[in-house]
Design a protein around this motif. Structure first.
Motif, PDB file in Angstrom:
ATOM      1  N   VAL A   4      15.777   9.697 -10.789  1.00 50.35           N
ATOM      2  CA  VAL A   4      14.505   9.594  -9.941  1.00 50.35           C
ATOM      3  C   VAL A   4      14.605   8.025  -9.511  1.00 50.35           C
ATOM      4  O   VAL A   4      14.754   7.187 -10.460  1.00 50.35           O
ATOM      5  CB  VAL A   4      13.140  10.251 -10.364  1.00 50.35           C
ATOM      6  CG1 VAL A   4      13.321  11.745 -10.495  1.00 50.35           C
ATOM      7  CG2 VAL A   4      12.648   9.595 -11.727  1.00 50.35           C
ATOM      8  N   ILE A   5      13.920   7.752  -8.408  1.00 52.68           N
ATOM      9  CA  ILE A   5      13.354   6.383  -8.152  1.00 52.68           C
ATOM     10  C   ILE A   5      11.990   6.110  -7.858  1.00 52.68           C
ATOM     11  O   ILE A   5      11.127   7.111  -7.774  1.00 52.68           O
ATOM     12  CB  ILE A   5      13.958   6.037  -6.862  1.00 52.68           C
ATOM     13  CG1 ILE A   5      15.605   6.109  -6.992  1.00 52.68           C
ATOM     14  CG2 ILE A   5      13.524   4.576  -6.463  1.00 52.68           C
ATOM     15  CD1 ILE A   5      16.074   6.170  -5.670  1.00 52.68           C
ATOM     16  N   ALA A   6      11.308   5.063  -9.022  1.00 55.06           N
ATOM     17  CA  ALA A   6       9.794   4.887  -8.832  1.00 55.06           C
ATOM     18  C   ALA A   6       9.379   3.905  -7.996  1.00 55.06           C
ATOM     19  O   ALA A   6      10.086   2.881  -7.604  1.00 55.06           O
ATOM     20  CB  ALA A   6       9.524   4.513 -10.207  1.00 55.06           C
ATOM     21  N   ALA A   7       8.438   3.813  -7.352  1.00 57.24           N
ATOM     22  CA  ALA A   7       7.729   2.933  -6.583  1.00 57.24           C
ATOM     23  C   ALA A   7       6.137   3.296  -6.408  1.00 57.24           C
ATOM     24  O   ALA A   7       5.679   4.271  -6.739  1.00 57.24           O
ATOM     25  CB  ALA A   7       8.253   3.139  -4.855  1.00 57.24           C
ATOM     26  N   PRO A   8       5.463   2.076  -6.094  1.00 60.24           N
ATOM     27  CA  PRO A   8       4.024   2.404  -5.570  1.00 60.24           C
ATOM     28  C   PRO A   8       4.116   3.279  -4.321  1.00 60.24           C
ATOM     29  O   PRO A   8       5.028   3.638  -3.651  1.00 60.24           O
ATOM     30  CB  PRO A   8       3.557   1.061  -5.171  1.00 60.24           C
ATOM     31  CG  PRO A   8       4.375  -0.017  -5.801  1.00 60.24           C
ATOM     32  CD  PRO A   8       5.749   0.875  -5.832  1.00 60.24           C
ATOM     33  N   ALA A   9       3.000   4.240  -4.420  1.00 56.25           N
ATOM     34  CA  ALA A   9       2.872   5.044  -3.123  1.00 56.25           C
ATOM     35  C   ALA A   9       2.359   4.284  -2.011  1.00 56.25           C
ATOM     36  O   ALA A   9       2.901   4.581  -0.776  1.00 56.25           O
ATOM     37  CB  ALA A   9       1.963   6.276  -3.271  1.00 56.25           C
ATOM     38  N   ALA A  10       1.575   2.958  -2.225  1.00 52.24           N
ATOM     39  CA  ALA A  10       1.039   2.471  -1.215  1.00 52.24           C
ATOM     40  C   ALA A  10       1.002   0.964  -1.716  1.00 52.24           C
ATOM     41  O   ALA A  10       0.738   0.546  -2.947  1.00 52.24           O
ATOM     42  CB  ALA A  10      -0.156   2.853  -0.559  1.00 52.24           C
ATOM     43  N   PRO A  11       0.871  -0.258  -0.980  1.00 52.30           N
ATOM     44  CA  PRO A  11       0.921  -1.366  -1.531  1.00 52.30           C
ATOM     45  C   PRO A  11      -0.156  -1.869  -1.857  1.00 52.30           C
ATOM     46  O   PRO A  11      -0.761  -2.906  -2.434  1.00 52.30           O
ATOM     47  CB  PRO A  11       1.506  -2.230  -0.256  1.00 52.30           C
ATOM     48  CG  PRO A  11       1.336  -1.443   0.851  1.00 52.30           C
ATOM     49  CD  PRO A  11       1.667  -0.047   0.448  1.00 52.30           C
ATOM     50  N   THR A  12      -1.537  -1.087  -1.352  1.00 51.75           N
ATOM     51  CA  THR A  12      -2.706  -1.476  -1.599  1.00 51.75           C
ATOM     52  C   THR A  12      -3.684  -0.103  -2.033  1.00 51.75           C
ATOM     53  O   THR A  12      -3.059   0.992  -2.166  1.00 51.75           O
ATOM     54  CB  THR A  12      -3.606  -1.980  -0.476  1.00 51.75           C
ATOM     55  OG1 THR A  12      -3.719  -1.107   0.695  1.00 51.75           O
ATOM     56  CG2 THR A  12      -2.757  -3.330   0.073  1.00 51.75           C
ATOM     57  N   THR A  13      -5.058  -0.379  -2.447  1.00 52.90           N
ATOM     58  CA  THR A  13      -5.833   0.871  -2.542  1.00 52.90           C
ATOM     59  C   THR A  13      -6.405   1.208  -1.061  1.00 52.90           C
ATOM     60  O   THR A  13      -6.107   0.349  -0.246  1.00 52.90           O
ATOM     61  CB  THR A  13      -6.826   0.692  -3.656  1.00 52.90           C
ATOM     62  OG1 THR A  13      -7.514  -0.644  -3.680  1.00 52.90           O
ATOM     63  CG2 THR A  13      -6.098   0.812  -4.784  1.00 52.90           C
ATOM     64  N   ALA A  14      -7.392   2.061  -1.328  1.00 48.86           N
ATOM     65  CA  ALA A  14      -7.961   2.420   0.287  1.00 48.86           C
ATOM     66  C   ALA A  14      -8.667   1.223   0.726  1.00 48.86           C
ATOM     67  O   ALA A  14      -9.329   0.427   0.408  1.00 48.86           O
ATOM     68  CB  ALA A  14      -9.065   3.569  -0.118  1.00 48.86           C
ATOM     69  N   TYR A  15      -8.509   0.965   2.332  1.00 52.46           N
ATOM     70  CA  TYR A  15      -9.129   0.119   3.054  1.00 52.46           C
ATOM     71  C   TYR A  15     -10.468   0.620   3.374  1.00 52.46           C
ATOM     72  O   TYR A  15     -10.902   1.642   3.295  1.00 52.46           O
ATOM     73  CB  TYR A  15      -8.361   0.061   4.252  1.00 52.46           C
ATOM     74  CG  TYR A  15      -6.948   0.160   4.423  1.00 52.46           C
ATOM     75  CD1 TYR A  15      -6.158  -0.663   3.851  1.00 52.46           C
ATOM     76  CD2 TYR A  15      -6.187   1.089   5.276  1.00 52.46           C
ATOM     77  CE1 TYR A  15      -4.504  -0.666   3.978  1.00 52.46           C
ATOM     78  CE2 TYR A  15      -4.868   1.393   5.159  1.00 52.46           C
ATOM     79  CZ  TYR A  15      -4.060   0.330   4.649  1.00 52.46           C
ATOM     80  OH  TYR A  15      -2.736   0.418   4.697  1.00 52.46           O
ATOM     81  N   LYS A  16     -11.271  -0.502   3.698  1.00 54.56           N
ATOM     82  CA  LYS A  16     -12.611   0.064   4.330  1.00 54.56           C
ATOM     83  C   LYS A  16     -12.736   0.555   5.444  1.00 54.56           C
ATOM     84  O   LYS A  16     -11.823   0.239   6.415  1.00 54.56           O
ATOM     85  CB  LYS A  16     -13.556  -1.286   4.262  1.00 54.56           C
ATOM     86  CG  LYS A  16     -13.963  -1.692   2.919  1.00 54.56           C
ATOM     87  CD  LYS A  16     -15.125  -2.404   3.119  1.00 54.56           C
ATOM     88  CE  LYS A  16     -16.081  -2.780   1.500  1.00 54.56           C
ATOM     89  NZ  LYS A  16     -17.350  -3.455   1.832  1.00 54.56           N
ATOM     90  N   ILE A  17     -13.688   1.505   5.811  1.00 59.47           N
ATOM     91  CA  ILE A  17     -13.733   2.006   7.169  1.00 59.47           C
ATOM     92  C   ILE A  17     -14.098   1.035   8.086  1.00 59.47           C
ATOM     93  O   ILE A  17     -14.769   0.315   7.894  1.00 59.47           O
ATOM     94  CB  ILE A  17     -14.956   3.291   7.026  1.00 59.47           C
ATOM     95  CG1 ILE A  17     -14.255   4.314   6.533  1.00 59.47           C
ATOM     96  CG2 ILE A  17     -14.888   3.593   8.580  1.00 59.47           C
ATOM     97  CD1 ILE A  17     -15.243   5.449   6.132  1.00 59.47           C
ATOM     98  N   GLY A  18     -13.452   1.325   9.243  1.00 60.96           N
ATOM     99  CA  GLY A  18     -13.449  -0.047  10.122  1.00 60.96           C
ATOM    100  C   GLY A  18     -13.057  -1.307   9.862  1.00 60.96           C
ATOM    101  O   GLY A  18     -13.409  -2.211  10.727  1.00 60.96           O
ATOM    102  N   ALA A  19     -12.197  -1.399   9.096  1.00 60.87           N
ATOM    103  CA  ALA A  19     -11.232  -2.618   8.877  1.00 60.87           C
ATOM    104  C   ALA A  19     -10.559  -3.221   9.919  1.00 60.87           C
ATOM    105  O   ALA A  19     -10.141  -4.185  10.002  1.00 60.87           O
ATOM    106  CB  ALA A  19     -10.296  -2.355   7.779  1.00 60.87           C
ATOM    107  N   ASN A  20     -10.067  -2.279  11.021  1.00 59.93           N
ATOM    108  CA  ASN A  20      -9.453  -2.726  12.096  1.00 59.93           C
ATOM    109  C   ASN A  20      -8.164  -3.479  11.897  1.00 59.93           C
ATOM    110  O   ASN A  20      -8.105  -4.442  12.258  1.00 59.93           O
ATOM    111  CB  ASN A  20     -10.389  -3.494  13.050  1.00 59.93           C
ATOM    112  CG  ASN A  20     -11.659  -2.828  13.671  1.00 59.93           C
ATOM    113  OD1 ASN A  20     -11.312  -1.561  14.027  1.00 59.93           O
ATOM    114  ND2 ASN A  20     -12.823  -3.099  13.704  1.00 59.93           N
ATOM    115  N   LEU A  21      -7.297  -2.833  11.012  1.00 57.29           N
ATOM    116  CA  LEU A  21      -6.043  -3.235  10.862  1.00 57.29           C
ATOM    117  C   LEU A  21      -5.447  -3.296  12.308  1.00 57.29           C
ATOM    118  O   LEU A  21      -5.344  -2.375  12.926  1.00 57.29           O
ATOM    119  CB  LEU A  21      -5.527  -2.490   9.820  1.00 57.29           C
ATOM    120  CG  LEU A  21      -5.856  -2.431   8.310  1.00 57.29           C
ATOM    121  CD1 LEU A  21      -5.171  -1.403   7.637  1.00 57.29           C
ATOM    122  CD2 LEU A  21      -6.058  -3.846   7.628  1.00 57.29           C
ATOM    123  N   SER A  22      -4.553  -4.362  12.232  1.00 54.91           N
ATOM    124  CA  SER A  22      -3.662  -4.299  13.545  1.00 54.91           C
ATOM    125  C   SER A  22      -2.527  -3.395  13.328  1.00 54.91           C
ATOM    126  O   SER A  22      -2.165  -2.644  12.258  1.00 54.91           O
ATOM    127  CB  SER A  22      -2.918  -5.770  13.610  1.00 54.91           C
ATOM    128  OG  SER A  22      -1.786  -6.024  12.668  1.00 54.91           O
TER     129      SER A  22
END
Length: 492
Positions: free
Chosen positions: A400-418
């Motif tokens: 098997v191959i291991a990795a994070p599922a996402a590079p960060t934890t949850a964003y704030k609502i309305g963070a308006n990421l590009s």
């Protein structure tokens, strides 16, 4: 009877079988929790209370008659991308706000055959396009761990419902991480099966060569119960593979962690946007697996830089083709007083589709246009094959191959990421869909703000049993999957 929502799927099946409680009592318990808590979480688009109680009564009658399956009478929430007969199915979009499906998706039909009780349909990013569940026409869903944060996407409603104890498990879909990323953000276990393992019939299409349905729940064991229902060949789906299905519950101890070779891609742990807390929790979980007898093997995945551009050509191209059917003519939203057919098409689609969906349709249409098809779409498909070969080479030396599922934890609502920031958040998940591989998220701790962190394990083709087994054994040695969000604890 006040803590039924704290029981695992196995405990629920045992309780129903021994008549400690009825399906009606269990269903009423969840419906009361939804009425009390979901005004804050906003995970459900449609609650089917009357139908759920009818199904619960039928399950109780079947159990008394001796015809029940293990899961008869257990409640479930369905992502609002699965067609449900006689119930609104929206895919999170205004364009389907008035669509009542005339049939059941195969996943829903299988659930009914197994005796599952449908509590309702849960929220999602519009047409599964997004990573926050904010693009839904029905508004943003909140993360039960922190109500001012997103639950992830696109299966954010599924993740939030389970994390808030508003359903014992839920269906999700994963086109580029839409099961694994919200499972990571909400502290759950979520499995994206091998492409072709779960039928896509009746699952509203985003990108047909990437979409795959799967289970979301608290533990690998809970997911295994739902996989036993969802998996299998379906003649109605031309991409469904005719291959024997494992008994995922029976196989939960089938893979020994001792001697398991876990590949650690050095490129994955040097990504610029990888949060320090996420990296630390993932490395701690790998250390735990090593203590349990696994061997960590450093590997190279040399195509990492190609993941995002390849995915964001192929997925929008397929989306632009799939979403042509929503034209205001046959069903769904229709603009008012069109002056001619072209005006009907233009206004129905521009008024019915949200910004993110329109953006991806435009990108996909451009990539498929006559002057750019070879330069973009065809080239992306060639790179996709190289990404697949990169994984297959790695699996020659690891299990098997291991990795994070996402590079960060949850964003704030309305963070308006590009769009670029949002797309880069999928760096660890999208290659799995491009290659058609199975992968699973497991909760492995929290960051400094007490937001959940997930470990992703990627397997070779048809290795769902192995992934569930490894995570199950990890969860027998740890308790991260038993932790509950504040809103769930406060309303225990």
């Amino acid at each position: 009877m006040t803590d039924l929502h704290r029981l695992s799927i196995r405990e629920l099946t045992e309780g129903l079988a021994s008549a400690n409680f009825s399906s009606r009592e269990l269903t009423e318990h969840y419906l009361k929790r939804i009425a009390k808590i979901d005004t804050q979480v906003k995970s459900y688009v449609t609650v089917t209370a009357e139908q759920a109680l009818d199904e619960a009564d039928a399950a109780d009658a079947l159990r008394k008659a001796g015809g029940a399956t293990a899961l008869t009478g257990v409640p479930i929430a369905h992502k609002d991308i699965f067609c449900t007969h006689g119930i609104k199915t929206t895919a999170g979009s205004k364009i389907l706000d008035n669509f009542i499906s005339p049939y059941d998706a195969t996943v829903v039909a299988k659930g009914k055959t197994a005796g599952l009780v449908t509590l309702g349909k849960v929220n999602m990013d519009e047409f599964a396009m997004g990573s926050t569940s904010e693009s839904s026409y029905f508004g943003a869903t909140a993360n039960p761990w922190a109500l001012d944060h997103v639950p992830g996407g696109s299966s954010g409603g599924s993740a939030a419902a389970v994390a808030a104890d508003l359903a014992p498990f839920a269906t999700g879909t994963d086109t580029g991480g839409s099961i694994r990323q919200p499972a990571s953000f909400c502290g759950l276990t979520g499995l994206k099966p091998t492409y072709g393992r779960v039928s896509r019939f009746g699952m509203i299409a985003y990108a047909s060569s990437l979409d795959q349905g799967g289970p979301m729940a608290r533990s690998a064991e809970d997911c295994a119960y739902l996989m036993n229902v969802m998996a299998g060949h379906d003649a109605k789906d031309s991409t469904s593979v005719e291959k024997d299905v494992d008994n995922y519950v029976a196989n939960l101890n089938g893979t020994s962690v001792k001697g398991l070779r876990i590949g650690i891609p050095k490129q994955y742990f040097n990504v610029a946007g990888l949060d320090a807390d996420v990296k630390a929790r993932v490395e701690e979980s790998l250390k735990k697996l090593e203590e349990m007898g696994a061997t960590l093997v450093e590997i190279d995945l040399n195509m990492t830089d190609a993941y995002v551009p390849t995915y964001y050509l192929i997925a929008p191209a397929e989306a632009s083709s799939n979403l042509q059917r929503f034209d205001g003519v046959r069903y769904g939203y229709r603009c008012e007083n069109p002056v001619d057919l072209m005006d009907l098409y233009k206004r129905s689609r521009s008024e019915g589709f949200g910004k993110e969906v329109q953006q991806r349709i435009l990108i996909g249409t451009y990539a498929l246009s006559a002057g750019y098809y070879d330069a973009y779409y065809v080239k992306a498909q060639k790179v996709r094959r190289l990404i697949q070969q990169d994984f297959l080479k790695a699996f020659e030396s690891v299990d098997v191959i291991a990795a994070p599922a996402a590079p960060t934890t949850a964003y704030k609502i309305g963070a308006n990421l590009s769009p670029v920031e949002m797309y880069l958040g999928d760096i660890y998940t999208i290659a799995v869909n491009l290659a058609g591989l199975p992968a699973i998220n497991a909760p492995v701790g929290f960051d400094k703000d007490n937001l959940p962190v997930g470990l992703q394990l990627i397997g070779n083709y048809w290795s769902e049993s192995q992934l569930l087994s490894v995570v199950h054994q990890y969860q027998q040695a740890t308790d991260w999957h038993t932790k509950r969000a504040v809103i769930a604890e406060e309303n225990a």
